[in-house]
Structure formats: C-alpha cells, structure tokens
Design a protein around this motif. Structure first.
Motif, PDB file in Angstrom:
ATOM      1  N   PRO A  30      20.296  29.514  22.955  1.00  0.00           N
ATOM      2  CA  PRO A  30      21.595  29.519  23.640  1.00  0.00           C
ATOM      3  C   PRO A  30      21.658  28.444  24.717  1.00  0.00           C
ATOM      4  O   PRO A  30      20.731  28.295  25.519  1.00  0.00           O
ATOM      5  N   GLY A  31      22.736  27.693  24.712  1.00  0.00           N
ATOM      6  CA  GLY A  31      22.908  26.637  25.700  1.00  0.00           C
ATOM      7  C   GLY A  31      21.899  25.507  25.578  1.00  0.00           C
ATOM      8  O   GLY A  31      21.743  24.708  26.497  1.00  0.00           O
ATOM      9  N   GLY A  32      21.189  25.449  24.434  1.00  0.00           N
ATOM     10  CA  GLY A  32      20.162  24.431  24.265  1.00  0.00           C
ATOM     11  C   GLY A  32      18.878  24.738  25.019  1.00  0.00           C
ATOM     12  O   GLY A  32      18.039  23.853  25.214  1.00  0.00           O
ATOM     13  N   GLY A  33      18.722  26.000  25.439  1.00  0.00           N
ATOM     14  CA  GLY A  33      17.540  26.391  26.208  1.00  0.00           C
ATOM     15  C   GLY A  33      16.388  26.866  25.348  1.00  0.00           C
ATOM     16  O   GLY A  33      15.769  26.077  24.631  1.00  0.00           O
ATOM     17  N   GLU A  34      16.128  28.164  25.342  1.00  0.00           N
ATOM     18  CA  GLU A  34      14.974  28.751  24.672  1.00  0.00           C
ATOM     19  C   GLU A  34      15.447  29.793  23.665  1.00  0.00           C
ATOM     20  O   GLU A  34      16.315  30.606  23.970  1.00  0.00           O
ATOM     21  N   SER A  35      14.882  29.782  22.472  1.00  0.00           N
ATOM     22  CA  SER A  35      15.218  30.814  21.488  1.00  0.00           C
ATOM     23  C   SER A  35      14.464  32.098  21.801  1.00  0.00           C
ATOM     24  O   SER A  35      13.419  32.086  22.477  1.00  0.00           O
TER      25      SER A  35
END
Length: 207
Positions: free
Chosen positions: A121-126
């Motif tokens: 999400p948001g290019g953060g962590e899966s």
C-alpha cells in the motif's frame, strides 16, 4: 541490538500501544506520533501488574516508534530491561502514511484489498514482507516474550502461517489491550475485518 533467543514453541504477550495523539481518521504506520503520558503510564502499570501476577520476565520488547517505546522506558524505571527491535515496527504505508483515509483514492485501497498479501500500500511494505519479519522475530523469541506493539504486527503474528485476505484479517485490538499468541500456532484468530477497519479507517470504528 540483541537478538531474542529461544525455541519455536511458547507464548508472545503483546499489548497494543496507547492511542496516539493526532491520529484520528488518518492512516498511521511508520508516522511517529506521541501518546498521552498518562495513558502510557496506565499501560506500563498494567504490564507491571501482569508480570507480578503471572511471574513473567522483567524484559519488555518494543517497536522503536514513540507510541510503544515510551511505555518501555517507563517500565525500565521499574527494573525491566527495555529492548527495541526494528522487526516490531508497524507496516510501512509509504505515500499513504499520515494521510487521512478519505484522502486516499478508493481505487488504491481496492487494489490493496484485491491482492492483500502481496500489494504494497502506498508503495511501502506488503503484508507478506511484514509477516516474514514477524516470523523471524517469533522464531527466536523467548517464552513468554513481552511486547508493546502495533495492531498490524499483532494481526501479522496471528496469521503468520496463513494466507491473509482483506476478509480474514483480524480486527484491531483495543488500545492498550493484551493479545496472547501461542507461537506454536501463531495464527489462531477467528476475527474478521476489512483492511481499512483493521488500520483505522473512518468507515468503521474498532471496538
């Protein structure tokens, strides 16, 4: 940073941190929000009482974020060893972090819910990446291991050996409450919620 040492069986006692200040209606992951000192002190006193009642070790592990670490510092004054571990930190929401949920495009949230485990999400962590670090910590954790942690981490620990979906993700525990996880199973949760409910969306309120 010392690694926790122990075998694969046992218990992890995790208290969710107190309600952070200025987080209402926002997506909060790595944002380092403060907490009310009185609430932190109340949680520290509850942990101290539980340790006395159940003969638990005087060692507390926390996320490095202030809403957890402040409780660890208070317990240190009561003779606890306070250890900070990066593996206990909340999910990284990338560009979403700190934004109001209603400012995040519904299509972006839907994309996460459609591929809940693998999408970041948001290019953060899966969640898959988060669960990997959760499993590494649990596999080495002393028993019982006492933690002040985050809702996302607790959910990942409960579903450490399961395939997570938005529909099966556990409900976020109430602020300051205890979840005991049997590390031999580490996935015992029948609670179901949506991604946004678990992470504090204003569309529903956690109980």
């Amino acid at each position: 940073m010392r690694e926790p040492a122990c075998g694969p069986l046992g218990q992890v006692w995790v208290w969710r941190h107190p309600r952070p200040l200025h987080g209402e209606g926002r997506c909060i992951g790595r944002s380092d929000l403060p907490v009310d000192r009185r609430r932190a002190k109340r949680l520290a006193n509850r942990i101290l009482a539980a340790a006395r009642r159940h003969g638990l070790p005087r060692e507390i592990w926390t996320s490095p974020l202030e809403r957890c670490a402040c409780v660890g510092r208070m317990l240190r004054r009561h003779g606890f060893v306070h250890r900070i571990d990066e593996r206990l930190i909340e999910l990284d929401f990338g560009a979403w972090d700190g934004r109001h949920w209603n400012a995040i495009a519904p299509a972006e949230v839907a994309a996460w819910e459609a591929d809940f485990a693998e999408h970041a999400p948001g290019g953060g962590e899966s969640l898959a990446a988060m669960k990997s670090r959760v499993r590494r910590f649990i596999s080495q954790a002393s028993s019982p291991c006492l933690i002040v942690g985050h809702a996302g981490w607790i959910g990942a620990a409960q579903q450490a050996q399961r395939t997570s979906t938005a529909a099966s993700w556990p409900a976020a525990p109430r602020w300051g409450t205890l979840t005991v996880i049997e590390t031999s199973v580490a996935d015992s949760s029948s609670s179901k919620t949506s991604a946004r409910f678990a992470y504090g969306s204003p569309t529903r309120s956690a109980r």
